[in-house]
Design an enzyme around this catalytic site. Structure first.
Site, PDB file in Angstrom:
ATOM      1  N   CYS A  17       0.845  -1.191   0.000  1.00  0.00           N
ATOM      2  CA  CYS A  17       0.000   0.000   0.000  1.00  0.00           C
ATOM      3  C   CYS A  17       0.885   1.247   0.000  1.00  0.00           C
ATOM      4  O   CYS A  17       1.812   1.358   0.801  1.00  0.00           O
ATOM      5  CB  CYS A  17      -0.908  -0.017   1.232  1.00  0.00           C
TER       6      CYS A  17
ATOM      7  N   CYS B 282       0.459   3.116   3.581  1.00  0.00           N
ATOM      8  CA  CYS B 282       0.901   2.595   4.880  1.00  0.00           C
ATOM      9  C   CYS B 282       1.945   1.480   4.793  1.00  0.00           C
ATOM     10  O   CYS B 282       2.461   1.048   5.816  1.00  0.00           O
ATOM     11  CB  CYS B 282      -0.301   2.097   5.674  1.00  0.00           C
TER      12      CYS B 282
ATOM     13  N   CYS C 290      -6.271  -4.279 -19.439  1.00  0.00           N
ATOM     14  CA  CYS C 290      -7.324  -3.329 -19.055  1.00  0.00           C
ATOM     15  C   CYS C 290      -6.790  -1.920 -18.802  1.00  0.00           C
ATOM     16  O   CYS C 290      -7.570  -0.993 -18.647  1.00  0.00           O
ATOM     17  CB  CYS C 290      -8.083  -3.837 -17.830  1.00  0.00           C
TER      18      CYS C 290
ATOM     19  N   CYS D 207      -7.307  -1.310   1.483  1.00  0.00           N
ATOM     20  CA  CYS D 207      -6.229  -1.816   2.324  1.00  0.00           C
ATOM     21  C   CYS D 207      -6.793  -2.143   3.701  1.00  0.00           C
ATOM     22  O   CYS D 207      -7.494  -1.323   4.304  1.00  0.00           O
ATOM     23  CB  CYS D 207      -5.129  -0.761   2.436  1.00  0.00           C
TER      24      CYS D 207
ATOM     25  N   HIS E  26      -8.383   3.189  -0.600  1.00  0.00           N
ATOM     26  CA  HIS E  26      -9.012   2.616  -1.795  1.00  0.00           C
ATOM     27  C   HIS E  26      -7.932   2.158  -2.770  1.00  0.00           C
ATOM     28  O   HIS E  26      -7.059   2.942  -3.153  1.00  0.00           O
ATOM     29  CB  HIS E  26      -9.899   3.671  -2.462  1.00  0.00           C
TER      30      HIS E  26
ATOM     31  N   HIS F  43     -10.898  -2.259  -7.630  1.00  0.00           N
ATOM     32  CA  HIS F  43     -12.043  -3.164  -7.589  1.00  0.00           C
ATOM     33  C   HIS F  43     -11.600  -4.566  -7.982  1.00  0.00           C
ATOM     34  O   HIS F  43     -10.569  -4.742  -8.632  1.00  0.00           O
ATOM     35  CB  HIS F  43     -13.142  -2.669  -8.536  1.00  0.00           C
TER      36      HIS F  43
ATOM     37  N   ASP G 101     -13.408 -11.822 -13.847  1.00  0.00           N
ATOM     38  CA  ASP G 101     -12.981 -12.108 -15.224  1.00  0.00           C
ATOM     39  C   ASP G 101     -11.468 -12.287 -15.330  1.00  0.00           C
ATOM     40  O   ASP G 101     -10.867 -12.022 -16.348  1.00  0.00           O
ATOM     41  CB  ASP G 101     -13.464 -11.024 -16.175  1.00  0.00           C
TER      42      ASP G 101
ATOM     43  N   ARG H  32      -9.817 -10.797 -10.961  1.00  0.00           N
ATOM     44  CA  ARG H  32      -8.950  -9.727 -11.476  1.00  0.00           C
ATOM     45  C   ARG H  32      -9.056  -8.551 -10.520  1.00  0.00           C
ATOM     46  O   ARG H  32     -10.060  -7.846 -10.488  1.00  0.00           O
ATOM     47  CB  ARG H  32      -9.367  -9.304 -12.882  1.00  0.00           C
TER      48      ARG H  32
ATOM     49  N   CYS I  65      -8.284  -5.172 -10.119  1.00  0.00           N
ATOM     50  CA  CYS I  65      -7.953  -4.035 -10.974  1.00  0.00           C
ATOM     51  C   CYS I  65      -7.543  -2.900 -10.033  1.00  0.00           C
ATOM     52  O   CYS I  65      -8.375  -2.331  -9.329  1.00  0.00           O
ATOM     53  CB  CYS I  65      -9.174  -3.678 -11.800  1.00  0.00           C
TER      54      CYS I  65
END
Length: 161
Positions: free
Chosen positions: A76, A79, A94, A124, A130, A133, A137, A146, A148
């Protein structure tokens, strides 16, 4: 080619509507790392703050790690919590870094119905930042998932040689 164009347009839509989303959502927080928003602003770059704390999304095909495939660990950016290993990374085409699994216990999952879509948000587990997502797939030969992930929400730590 159609997939790339569609993802690019979706990324522009998300970026253009970031202000609307900011009004509708509160910044992520947990008790694991209680910080004021001013402390987060001092610690993160403006782009990291927008993604990690205000649930923004970077434009596709622009992040540092979307085509990065060295051996190591992704943590992350807020942190330092270990999130993904390079063995879980794959090229989903993607425009964002994609992983087929997170390190056990490193992330939390939340329903996200913003922008008229039903998705699963990934944050996290340590700081609540954030990350992106998760979708169903991914590679069927592994987990089928996945993750993303926004490049600005993670940092890469190379494996020791």
């Amino acid at each position: 080619m159609k997939r790339i164009v569609l993802l690019f347009v979706l990324g522009l839509f998300i970026s253009c509507n970031a202000q609307e989303k900011k009004k509708a959502t509160q910044p992520a927080t947990t008790n694991a790392m209680p910080k004021t928003e001013n402390e987060w602003k001092a610690r993160l770059t403006p782009e990291q703050y927008e993604v990690l704390r205000e649930k923004g999304t970077e434009r596709p095909f622009t992040g540092e790690y979307w085509k990065h495939f060295e051996k190591g660990m992704y943590v992350c950016a807020a942190c330092g919590n270990p999130l993904f290993t390079s063995d879980a990374k794959f090229d989903s085409e993607c425009g964002w870094p994609s992983f087929d699994q997170a390190i056990k216990g490193s992330v939390n999952y939340h329903n996200d119905s913003s922008f008229g879509m039903e998705r699963i948000e990934v944050t996290c587990a340590k700081c609540g930042g954030h990350l992106g997502h998760v979708f169903d797939d991914g590679p069927v030969q592994t987990t089928g998932k996945r993750f993303c992930t926004n490049s600005v929400s993670i940092k890469f730590i190379p494996a020791k040689k």
